[in-house]
Design an enzyme around this catalytic site. Structure first.
Site, short mmCIF file in Angstrom:
data_model
loop_
_atom_site.label_atom_id
_atom_site.label_comp_id
_atom_site.label_asym_id
_atom_site.label_seq_id
_atom_site.Cartn_x
_atom_site.Cartn_y
_atom_site.Cartn_z
N HIS A 1 72.74 87.37 5.05
CA HIS A 1 72.33 88.30 4.00
C HIS A 1 72.97 89.66 4.25
O HIS A 1 72.30 90.68 4.36
CB HIS A 1 70.80 88.40 3.94
CG HIS A 1 70.16 87.18 3.36
ND1 HIS A 1 70.01 86.98 2.00
CD2 HIS A 1 69.67 86.07 3.96
CE1 HIS A 1 69.44 85.81 1.79
NE2 HIS A 1 69.22 85.22 2.96
N ALA B 1 74.94 84.47 0.15
CA ALA B 1 74.37 85.77 0.48
C ALA B 1 75.17 86.48 1.57
O ALA B 1 74.61 87.01 2.53
CB ALA B 1 72.90 85.64 0.90
N ASP C 1 74.20 70.63 -0.62
CA ASP C 1 73.54 70.01 -1.77
C ASP C 1 74.43 69.95 -3.00
O ASP C 1 74.00 69.49 -4.06
CB ASP C 1 72.23 70.74 -2.10
CG ASP C 1 72.44 72.21 -2.46
OD1 ASP C 1 73.60 72.69 -2.40
OD2 ASP C 1 71.45 72.89 -2.78
N GLY C 2 75.67 70.43 -2.89
CA GLY C 2 76.57 70.45 -4.04
C GLY C 2 76.28 71.56 -5.01
O GLY C 2 76.98 71.68 -6.03
N HIS D 1 74.92 74.95 -3.63
CA HIS D 1 75.17 76.18 -2.89
C HIS D 1 76.64 76.37 -2.52
O HIS D 1 77.12 77.51 -2.48
CB HIS D 1 74.30 76.23 -1.63
CG HIS D 1 72.87 76.57 -1.89
ND1 HIS D 1 71.97 75.66 -2.40
CD2 HIS D 1 72.18 77.73 -1.71
CE1 HIS D 1 70.78 76.25 -2.52
NE2 HIS D 1 70.88 77.50 -2.12
N ASP E 1 67.36 74.65 4.25
CA ASP E 1 66.80 75.84 3.60
C ASP E 1 65.70 75.41 2.63
O ASP E 1 65.53 75.98 1.56
CB ASP E 1 67.90 76.62 2.87
CG ASP E 1 67.51 78.07 2.60
OD1 ASP E 1 66.55 78.57 3.23
OD2 ASP E 1 68.16 78.71 1.74
N LEU F 1 69.46 81.70 -6.89
CA LEU F 1 69.05 80.59 -6.03
C LEU F 1 68.02 81.07 -5.03
O LEU F 1 68.17 82.15 -4.43
CB LEU F 1 70.25 80.00 -5.30
CG LEU F 1 71.18 79.12 -6.13
CD1 LEU F 1 72.46 78.83 -5.35
CD2 LEU F 1 70.50 77.81 -6.51
N GLY G 1 66.36 79.38 -1.89
CA GLY G 1 66.23 78.24 -1.01
C GLY G 1 66.84 77.01 -1.67
O GLY G 1 67.62 77.10 -2.62
#
Length: 390
Positions: A197, A222, A250-251, A253, A277, A310, A312
């Protein structure tokens, strides 16, 4: 404590190599040996797993929730138990419940809950991940900007005191809110420091790695991105060998092509490791929940705030492994390492997690050949068994 038994009938992946026609011997919650299936001692109870694979339990270093619970909303032992229990059916046998940026009171309560969970030996509980509050507002993601703040002497002292009572303590910080001297003090105390972040540049990120930071939180998300003249934090995560980096596979992010580029370019010994996450949705059919008073919506495989940010991931670890193997195209053995051995190495726990060897934890996942979860053991005790279809 579980008795002495041997799991047979499956190929065994020990974290490095595959074993055919072998048995995994477990004694008092620990792996004793991998032996030829025909060489099991007569006093050992043999358990036929019916084929498929036996692999080390998955290690997830970033888990915000599960089973309908967010650690932020209920920072207590019961929530930690619920989160660990929710992720076990997906092969995760050790995890770090993760507190997203919150108030000092909530942070203190989460630490107290972690200390109690460690004393009670909650199955699957590995320690805590405090993601914030010492981040950058510029790269806040779903974190509440009103709660982001610089690290103080009191914050540093609290973290160091907490580390003494937790098996593992990982904290995500941004260079904008924490100086290198504090990172060095935290690392010296045994705290795993992760950069995330943050809008920091490559040179600053490298300086923080030299000070003791050893992980980067959810690669490409981030953080400052790779540019032609400024590699950013994403570039540092890949180019600086001392840094491991979490990846949400996950395709949504991160694009598969970007993942392949990062894997090819990553400098070691640090590795890219899978993280979920995950939020409260895992193991439930809930369509929305709240974080810091804001509603997060579950739609189309993602979790987002009302503005589309987004928040998580709606992801479990076996799904991440399938994605890495089937979509990204890496070998299954490497996908399994990314979910077990590599995260264990990133947090200094590979002496007991992420592999099968004499004295390691008997955290075991039985997989079918099509990567379905059959059974899960934590410390030699079966905590999940899939119900066979009638």
């Amino acid at each position: 404590m579980s008795d002495r038994f041997a799991l047979t009938g499956a190929r065994i992946f020990d974290g490095d190599d595959w074993h055919e026609g072998a048995a995994l011997v477990v004694r008092e919650g620990l792996v004793e040996a991998i032996v030829p299936a025909g060489a099991i001692a007569s006093d050992i109870r043999a358990v036929d797993t019916g084929g498929g694979m036996l692999v080390p339990g998955f290690v997830d270093i970033q888990v915000n929730g599960g089973g309908g619970v967010m650690l932020n909303d209920h920072p207590d032992v019961a929530s930690i138990e619920t989160i660990c229990r929710a992720h076990a059916p997906f092969g995760t046998s050790a995890l770090l419940p993760t507190l997203i940026t919150d108030t000092p009171a909530i942070t203190a309560a989460a630490i107290a809950a972690g200390e109690a969970a460690a004393l009670q030996k909650v199955p699957g509980f590995l320690g805590l991940h405090l993601e914030g509050p010492h981040l950058s507002v510029a790269r806040k993601g779903a974190h509440d900007p009103a709660l982001i703040r610089p690290m103080t002497d009191a914050d540093q002292a609290m973290l160091i005191a907490a580390r003494d009572k937790l098996p593992v303590l990982l904290t995500t910080i941004a260079p904008e809110s924490v100086d290198p001297a504090r990172v060095a003090a935290l690392a010296k105390a045994g705290i795993i420091v992760s950069l995330g972040h943050s809008d920091t540049g490559f040179a600053t990120a490298k300086t923080f790695a030299e000070a003791g930071a050893s992980v980067v939180t959810h690669l490409f998300n981030a953080m400052s991105q790779i540019g032609n003249r400024e590699p950013g934090l994403a570039g540092a995560a890949i180019d600086v060998g001392a840094l491991s980096a979490g990846l949400i596979a996950d395709g949504i992010h991160v694009h598969p092509a970007t993942i392949r580029i990062a894997l090819d370019a990553k400098q070691g010994p640090g590795r890219i490791v899978l993280v979920t996450d995950a939020m409260a949705t895992i193991g439930t059919d809930m369509t929305a929940f709240t974080l810091n008073g804001r509603t997060i919506y579950r739609r189309d495989g993602s979790l987002r705030l009302a503005d589309g940010t987004l928040a998580g991931a709606d992801l479990d670890m076996i799904s991440a492994i399938r994605f890495m193997h089937r979509t990204v195209g890496i070998e299954l053995s490497e996908a399994l390492r990314m979910a077990s051995l590599y995260p264990a190495q990133a947090i200094g726990q590979s002496h007991r997690l992420g592999r099968f060897a004499n004295g390691t934890a008997a955290d075991i996942v039985a997989l079918s050949d099509d990567l379905g979860i059959g059974s899960v053991w934590i410390g030699g005790d079966k905590v999940f068994e899939a119900v066979a279809p009638r």
